[in-house]
Design a protein around this motif. Structure first.
Motif, short mmCIF file in Angstrom:
data_model
loop_
_atom_site.label_atom_id
_atom_site.label_comp_id
_atom_site.label_asym_id
_atom_site.label_seq_id
_atom_site.Cartn_x
_atom_site.Cartn_y
_atom_site.Cartn_z
N ASP A 75 0.85 -1.18 0.00
CA ASP A 75 0.00 0.00 0.00
C ASP A 75 0.89 1.24 0.00
OD1 ASP A 75 -2.20 1.49 0.07
OD2 ASP A 75 -2.62 1.22 2.21
N THR A 76 1.35 1.65 -1.16
CA THR A 76 2.29 2.77 -1.23
C THR A 76 1.62 4.10 -0.90
OG1 THR A 76 3.68 4.07 -2.73
CG2 THR A 76 1.85 2.89 -3.73
N PRO A 77 2.35 4.97 -0.19
CA PRO A 77 1.81 6.32 0.05
C PRO A 77 1.79 7.19 -1.21
CG PRO A 77 3.78 5.87 1.41
CD PRO A 77 3.66 4.76 0.44
N LEU A 78 2.37 6.69 -2.32
CA LEU A 78 2.40 7.47 -3.57
C LEU A 78 1.05 7.42 -4.26
CD1 LEU A 78 5.72 6.81 -5.51
CD2 LEU A 78 4.91 8.94 -4.50
N HIS A 79 0.44 8.57 -4.45
CA HIS A 79 -0.88 8.62 -5.08
C HIS A 79 -0.81 8.96 -6.56
CE1 HIS A 79 -3.89 8.53 -1.67
NE2 HIS A 79 -2.73 8.31 -1.10
N GLY A 80 0.32 9.45 -7.03
CA GLY A 80 0.39 9.79 -8.44
C GLY A 80 1.63 10.58 -8.76
N VAL A 81 1.74 10.94 -10.04
CA VAL A 81 2.89 11.67 -10.53
C VAL A 81 2.41 12.87 -11.32
CG1 VAL A 81 5.04 11.49 -11.87
CG2 VAL A 81 4.05 9.43 -10.85
N LEU A 82 3.03 14.02 -11.10
CA LEU A 82 2.79 15.19 -11.95
C LEU A 82 4.09 15.46 -12.70
CD1 LEU A 82 1.42 15.96 -8.86
CD2 LEU A 82 0.38 17.65 -10.35
N LEU A 83 3.96 15.80 -13.97
CA LEU A 83 5.16 16.05 -14.77
C LEU A 83 5.26 17.54 -15.11
CD1 LEU A 83 4.90 13.05 -17.27
CD2 LEU A 83 6.34 13.21 -15.22
N THR A 84 6.50 18.06 -15.05
CA THR A 84 6.73 19.44 -15.49
C THR A 84 7.21 19.50 -16.93
OG1 THR A 84 9.05 19.55 -14.79
CG2 THR A 84 7.40 20.11 -13.13
N SER A 85 7.54 18.34 -17.51
CA SER A 85 7.99 18.30 -18.90
C SER A 85 7.97 16.84 -19.35
CB SER A 85 9.42 18.85 -19.04
OG SER A 85 10.38 17.89 -18.61
N GLY A 86 8.28 16.63 -20.62
CA GLY A 86 8.41 15.26 -21.11
C GLY A 86 9.87 14.86 -21.27
N GLU A 87 10.79 15.70 -20.75
CA GLU A 87 12.22 15.41 -20.91
C GLU A 87 12.56 14.04 -20.33
OE1 GLU A 87 14.40 17.16 -22.54
OE2 GLU A 87 13.38 19.08 -22.77
N LEU A 88 13.55 13.38 -20.90
CA LEU A 88 13.92 12.04 -20.44
C LEU A 88 14.31 12.04 -18.97
CD1 LEU A 88 15.95 10.75 -23.54
CD2 LEU A 88 13.60 10.15 -22.87
N ASP A 89 15.00 13.12 -18.51
CA ASP A 89 15.41 13.11 -17.10
C ASP A 89 14.23 13.32 -16.16
OD1 ASP A 89 15.16 15.79 -17.87
OD2 ASP A 89 16.83 16.48 -16.64
N HIS A 90 13.05 13.62 -16.69
CA HIS A 90 11.85 13.77 -15.86
C HIS A 90 10.85 12.64 -16.06
CE1 HIS A 90 12.45 18.41 -15.29
NE2 HIS A 90 13.03 17.70 -14.34
N THR A 91 11.12 11.74 -16.99
CA THR A 91 10.07 10.75 -17.32
C THR A 91 10.54 9.29 -17.34
OG1 THR A 91 10.52 11.12 -19.68
CG2 THR A 91 8.72 12.39 -18.70
N ILE A 92 11.84 9.06 -17.48
CA ILE A 92 12.32 7.66 -17.56
C ILE A 92 11.89 6.87 -16.32
CG2 ILE A 92 14.43 6.27 -17.36
CD1 ILE A 92 15.68 7.99 -19.54
N GLY A 93 11.84 7.56 -15.16
CA GLY A 93 11.45 6.90 -13.91
C GLY A 93 10.02 6.38 -13.90
#
Ligand code: MLT
Ligand code: MN
Ligand code: ZN
Length: 302
Positions: A75-93
């Motif tokens: 039961d992860t405390p993570l509810h979601g992800v918001l992105l500030t860009s589509g750059e690889l360093d912000h999205t590969i994860g």
């Protein structure tokens, strides 16, 4: 509100795997490393959201105790992800999150499109997890769990290089490839702004930082010519969608009040190396403007 800075380096991190410059070599020796830019934010300390998902995400999540599942559960405390860009360093994860039972991703229309075509994270994740994608529209608040509200603001039309030829309805005026977020507690309490990709300081940025407690700001380069000078290349920071620290500092003076923290530091940035010659003077200028350099692992409690 709580914010855990998971990573504070630009793409490549510090040290960068293929760089033997003085600073990367020193970082290898001393262990003074920085992982790639992203953070976790929570309104109530229980429901957490990632903002950006760096290529270093797995190890970043393991260093943050508040992001661990309760013992004996998934039961992860993570509810979601918001992105500030589509750059690889912000999205590969995002691919690192494939073990999640469900995953909610908030991204602007062009970023969503890029992540379903040129870099097809959406289709790749579909067989692994139940991903729900939501379109972020600058100016339209996103209500999040834990009493948190995110107000997205447009920061520019700089596309990731992998999406340079992406067909679609993009005109030259498309300004939501890059966004910032203003996070507020629903009861009008704490306020934090996150803008790791700031091409220009526009009136929208003035509005976003007004009354904020903390502003996490694009600190990729210290000067517009830093990258060219350090690497012998021709790329200048304005064309890369990053306003240099030297050029954003005057705007901090016009917008006093918040605590400013520079993040997304490139490995060429002397501010990423406090001991390097010439850094002390710039750090003093930052301090005079109510600013400092963000550090990996920092927990902000507002
Ligand atoms: C950026 O912030 O401009 C990009 O992440 C650069 C890159 O790593 O390709
Ligand atoms: Mn980046
Ligand atoms: Zn280096």
């Amino acid at each position: 509100m709580k914010i855990r800075l998971l990573g504070t380096a630009a793409g490549g991190g510090l040290p960068q795997w293929n760089c033997g410059c003085v600073d990367c070599t020193a970082a290898r020796r001393t262990g003074a490393a920085r992982s790639q830019d992203c953070l976790a934010v929570s309104g109530d300390g229980r429901a957490w959201y990632l903002v950006n998902a760096s290529p270093d995400l797995r190890s970043q999540l393991l260093t943050a105790p508040e992001l661990a599942p309760a013992p004996g559960t998934r039961d992860t405390p993570l509810h979601g992800v918001l992105l500030t860009s589509g750059e690889l360093d912000h999205t590969i994860g995002l691919l690192t999150l494939r073990e999640a039972a469900a995953l909610t991703v908030h991204a602007t229309a062009p970023v969503r499109r890029a992540l379903h075509s040129a870099f097809p994270v959406g289709p790749l994740l579909a067989p692994y997890t139940k991903a729900q994608w939501h379109t972020v529209t600058p100016g339209e608040p996103v209500q999040l769990a834990g009493g948190l509200r995110a107000d997205p603001f447009a920061l520019g039309g700089k596309r990731p290089r992998y999406a340079a030829d992406l067909p679609g309805e993009d005109g030259p005026d498309r300004t939501d490839w890059v966004t910032g977020y203003r996070f507020t507690e629903q009861d009008g309490g704490a306020c934090a702004v996150y803008a790791p990709g700031l091409a220009d300081w526009t009136p929208a940025v003035d509005r976003a930082v007004a009354g904020a407690d903390v502003v996490l700001l694009d600190g990729t380069f210290s000067t517009a010519d830093e990258l060219a000078e350090r690497t012998g290349g021709a790329r200048r920071s304005p064309g890369m969608g990053h306003l240099a620290v030297r050029d954003s500092l005057p705007h901090l003076a016009r917008n006093p009040g918040p605590r400013y923290l520079y993040t997304h530091l490139n490995n060429t940035n002397p501010l990423a190396h406090p001991a390097s010659p010439g850094t002390a003077g710039l750090l003093a200028e930052l301090a005079a403007a109510g600013a400092a350099v963000a550090e990996d692992g920092l927990l902000l409690e507002l």
